[in-house]
Design a protein around this motif. Structure first.
Motif, PDB file in Angstrom:
ATOM      1  N   PHE A   1       0.831  -1.200   0.000  1.00 19.37           N
ATOM      2  CA  PHE A   1       0.000   0.000   0.000  1.00 19.37           C
ATOM      3  C   PHE A   1       0.869   1.255   0.000  1.00 19.37           C
ATOM      4  N   TRP A   2       1.883   1.316   0.887  1.00 19.76           N
ATOM      5  CA  TRP A   2       2.686   2.532   0.995  1.00 19.76           C
ATOM      6  C   TRP A   2       3.602   2.707  -0.204  1.00 19.76           C
ATOM      7  N   TYR A   3       3.944   1.596  -0.873  1.00 18.91           N
ATOM      8  CA  TYR A   3       4.712   1.725  -2.120  1.00 18.91           C
ATOM      9  C   TYR A   3       3.859   2.391  -3.198  1.00 18.91           C
ATOM     10  N   ILE A   4       2.629   1.893  -3.373  1.00 20.19           N
ATOM     11  CA  ILE A   4       1.726   2.471  -4.374  1.00 20.19           C
ATOM     12  C   ILE A   4       1.385   3.909  -4.004  1.00 20.19           C
ATOM     13  N   GLU A   5       1.127   4.148  -2.706  1.00 19.01           N
ATOM     14  CA  GLU A   5       0.819   5.508  -2.254  1.00 19.01           C
ATOM     15  C   GLU A   5       1.977   6.451  -2.566  1.00 19.01           C
ATOM     16  N   GLY A   6       3.219   5.976  -2.389  1.00 15.15           N
ATOM     17  CA  GLY A   6       4.383   6.805  -2.678  1.00 15.15           C
ATOM     18  C   GLY A   6       4.483   7.178  -4.139  1.00 15.15           C
ATOM     19  N   VAL A   7       4.194   6.216  -5.012  1.00 18.21           N
ATOM     20  CA  VAL A   7       4.212   6.490  -6.454  1.00 18.21           C
ATOM     21  C   VAL A   7       3.155   7.524  -6.818  1.00 18.21           C
ATOM     22  N   LEU A   8       1.949   7.344  -6.281  1.00 21.39           N
ATOM     23  CA  LEU A   8       0.868   8.296  -6.557  1.00 21.39           C
ATOM     24  C   LEU A   8       1.187   9.674  -5.973  1.00 21.39           C
ATOM     25  N   PHE A   9       1.846   9.687  -4.818  1.00 16.56           N
ATOM     26  CA  PHE A   9       2.227  10.958  -4.200  1.00 16.56           C
ATOM     27  C   PHE A   9       3.234  11.701  -5.084  1.00 16.56           C
ATOM     28  N   LYS A  10       4.188  10.957  -5.634  1.00 16.34           N
ATOM     29  CA  LYS A  10       5.156  11.574  -6.546  1.00 16.34           C
ATOM     30  C   LYS A  10       4.448  12.147  -7.771  1.00 16.34           C
ATOM     31  N   TRP A  11       3.465  11.416  -8.291  1.00 16.78           N
ATOM     32  CA  TRP A  11       2.721  11.906  -9.447  1.00 16.78           C
ATOM     33  C   TRP A  11       1.957  13.185  -9.115  1.00 16.78           C
ATOM     34  N   LEU A  12       1.384  13.237  -7.909  1.00 17.87           N
ATOM     35  CA  LEU A  12       0.669  14.448  -7.506  1.00 17.87           C
ATOM     36  C   LEU A  12       1.620  15.639  -7.447  1.00 17.87           C
ATOM     37  N   LEU A  13       2.791  15.437  -6.852  1.00 17.80           N
ATOM     38  CA  LEU A  13       3.782  16.514  -6.789  1.00 17.80           C
ATOM     39  C   LEU A  13       4.259  16.900  -8.180  1.00 17.80           C
ATOM     40  N   ALA A  14       4.309  15.916  -9.086  1.00 22.25           N
ATOM     41  CA  ALA A  14       4.680  16.207 -10.476  1.00 22.25           C
ATOM     42  C   ALA A  14       3.632  17.078 -11.152  1.00 22.25           C
ATOM     43  N   MET A  15       2.360  16.874 -10.798  1.00 18.91           N
ATOM     44  CA  MET A  15       1.296  17.717 -11.341  1.00 18.91           C
ATOM     45  C   MET A  15       1.483  19.161 -10.895  1.00 18.91           C
ATOM     46  N   VAL A  16       1.784  19.341  -9.601  1.00 17.70           N
ATOM     47  CA  VAL A  16       2.037  20.691  -9.095  1.00 17.70           C
ATOM     48  C   VAL A  16       3.246  21.294  -9.808  1.00 17.70           C
ATOM     49  N   ALA A  17       4.297  20.491  -9.979  1.00 21.10           N
ATOM     50  CA  ALA A  17       5.497  20.967 -10.672  1.00 21.10           C
ATOM     51  C   ALA A  17       5.190  21.353 -12.119  1.00 21.10           C
ATOM     52  N   SER A  18       4.291  20.601 -12.759  1.00 18.91           N
ATOM     53  CA  SER A  18       3.988  20.853 -14.174  1.00 18.91           C
ATOM     54  C   SER A  18       3.342  22.207 -14.396  1.00 18.91           C
ATOM     55  N   TRP A  19       2.549  22.681 -13.417  1.00 24.17           N
ATOM     56  CA  TRP A  19       1.910  23.987 -13.582  1.00 24.17           C
ATOM     57  C   TRP A  19       2.973  25.075 -13.740  1.00 24.17           C
ATOM     58  N   GLY A  20       3.996  25.020 -12.912  1.00 23.94           N
ATOM     59  CA  GLY A  20       5.075  25.996 -13.024  1.00 23.94           C
ATOM     60  C   GLY A  20       5.944  25.753 -14.242  1.00 23.94           C
ATOM     61  N   TRP A  21       6.207  24.489 -14.534  1.00 26.29           N
ATOM     62  CA  TRP A  21       7.076  24.143 -15.671  1.00 26.29           C
ATOM     63  C   TRP A  21       6.501  24.668 -16.981  1.00 26.29           C
ATOM     64  N   TRP A  22       5.212  24.451 -17.194  1.00 24.36           N
ATOM     65  CA  TRP A  22       4.588  24.907 -18.437  1.00 24.36           C
ATOM     66  C   TRP A  22       4.380  26.423 -18.454  1.00 24.36           C
ATOM     67  N   ALA A  23       4.440  27.061 -17.305  1.00 27.24           N
ATOM     68  CA  ALA A  23       4.370  28.526 -17.251  1.00 27.24           C
ATOM     69  C   ALA A  23       5.750  29.163 -17.451  1.00 27.24           C
ATOM     70  N   GLY A  24       6.786  28.326 -17.558  1.00 29.30           N
ATOM     71  CA  GLY A  24       8.141  28.837 -17.782  1.00 29.30           C
ATOM     72  C   GLY A  24       8.928  29.059 -16.506  1.00 29.30           C
ATOM     73  N   TYR A  25       8.473  28.483 -15.377  1.00 28.35           N
ATOM     74  CA  TYR A  25       9.192  28.619 -14.109  1.00 28.35           C
ATOM     75  C   TYR A  25      10.100  27.399 -13.935  1.00 28.35           C
ATOM     76  N   THR A  26      11.362  27.575 -14.229  1.00 26.10           N
ATOM     77  CA  THR A  26      12.314  26.471 -14.215  1.00 26.10           C
ATOM     78  C   THR A  26      13.296  26.621 -13.056  1.00 26.10           C
ATOM     79  N   VAL A  27      14.128  25.598 -12.870  1.00 31.33           N
ATOM     80  CA  VAL A  27      15.055  25.559 -11.737  1.00 31.33           C
ATOM     81  C   VAL A  27      16.456  25.248 -12.226  1.00 31.33           C
ATOM     82  N   VAL A  28      17.436  25.984 -11.693  1.00 36.17           N
ATOM     83  CA  VAL A  28      18.859  25.690 -11.896  1.00 36.17           C
ATOM     84  C   VAL A  28      19.455  25.358 -10.534  1.00 36.17           C
ATOM     85  N   GLU A  29      20.197  24.248 -10.473  1.00 33.48           N
ATOM     86  CA  GLU A  29      20.749  23.772  -9.211  1.00 33.48           C
ATOM     87  C   GLU A  29      22.254  24.027  -9.135  1.00 33.48           C
TER      88      GLU A  29
END
Length: 329
Positions: free
Chosen positions: A13-41
């Protein structure tokens, strides 16, 4: 829908939950990514410690700091699905708040009236959820609030106690950092705790091994808030993130020494940010002549796939609710 699996096979359960959690965070990241908000490390490569337990200390300027971290940690292996966040309780009421509650993140209330009680609750939360859910990294903002809200108070405290005058960060608070170190640092081989009265319930865990000092810098010192990140009404912006890794064995355990160590980290952040705002880049590491930056990238195809799954999921739940509505009425 997966709750029955949680009772039958919690590990799966927690393995699947972790994968879905990463996908949710990726959705949040995508809003900024497609708006042109990028990151340099910049700085140390944190991928090298992505499989170890680590505490991530981050300066806090705006709600967009969380979104920035959600983006730049997407390519750090499995850590993004095995991390715990300490966030202001206001995030509990965002679209990912309920998911974060299930994931086991901790929402902390600010203010003197709640401080002692929140630290007790944090210790209990870590003991109950951190190892049982196989968490690796824990992210916190030691300043205890946004820069614009705490700067004046912090500068007054610094003046009163003969501490450095900081403009780009505020003096951090010790409480949550100390609780995390005491609770998660593994006992030493001789049996005495490395970070206080650490409570380690699973002998297989090596305990907290690293502290990742993370500094977020926005061009011209103008941070992005979560509304801007979602709606994308600001011009494309490159956010810069600097990492420095410390072995946890080098972090003092005694409160006074730990306070001094933590203050030094934020004094260094002040120097890093001052250099960045003057030059547009972070300074090179000590002993080197040139700082190397790494542009963080996300796959548009992967982000489209994640968004498509989200729409399909929404459609599925709509059909389920519509079916039950017609059955009942």
């Amino acid at each position: 829908m997966l709750q029955p699996l949680r009772m039958l096979d919690s590990k799966s359960f927690w393995y699947i939950e972790g994968v879905l959690f990463k996908w949710l965070l990726a959705m949040v990241a995508s809003w900024g990514w497609w708006a042109g908000y990028t990151v340099v490390e910049w700085g140390d490569d944190v991928k090298a410690v992505s499989e170890d337990e680590a505490m991530v200390l981050v300066n806090h300027q705006a709600t967009g700091d969380v979104c920035t971290l959600m983006m730049c940690l997407q390519d750090k292996g499995t850590v993004v699905r095995q991390m715990m966040w300490l966030m202001d309780h206001i995030f509990k009421y965002t679209n990912f708040g309920i998911v974060s509650l299930i994931h086991g993140d901790f929402f902390i209330r600010q203010g003197k009236a709640h401080r002692d009680q929140q630290l007790v609750l944090l210790k209990e939360h870590l003991e109950k959820y951190y190892r049982s859910r196989n968490r690796k990294w824990i992210v916190l903002f030691p300043e205890g609030g946004f820069l614009r809200k705490r700067r004046e108070t912090s500068q007054a405290f610094a003046k009163k106690n003969n501490l450095p005058f900081l403009k780009h960060v505020t003096l951090p608070r010790l409480g949550a950092t100390q609780v995390i170190l005491k609770t998660l640092v593994a006992p030493q081989e001789n049996g005495s705790p490395a970070g206080g009265d650490a409570v380690i319930k699973e002998s297989k865990s090596k305990g907290l091994q690293w502290v990742i000092d993370t500094t977020i810098a926005y061009p011209k010192g103008e941070p992005i808030d979560i509304q801007t990140w979602i709606l994308g009404y600001r011009q494309p912006t490159v956010t810069h993130v600097h990492y420095r890794i410390f072995p946890v064995k080098d972090v003092p355990a005694e409160p006074e020494a730990l306070t001094h160590w933590l203050y030094q980290r934020f004094i260094e952040k002040e120097d890093l940010l001052t250099h960045f705002y003057e030059t547009g880049a972070f300074p090179p590491p000590q002993g080197q002549t040139k700082a190397i930056s790494r542009e963080m990238t996300l796959s548009n195809l992967w982000l489209v796939g994640i968004q498509s799954l989200a729409f399909l999921s929404g459609g599925m739940w709509y059909c389920i609710f519509q079916y039950f509505y017609h059955c009942l009425f």
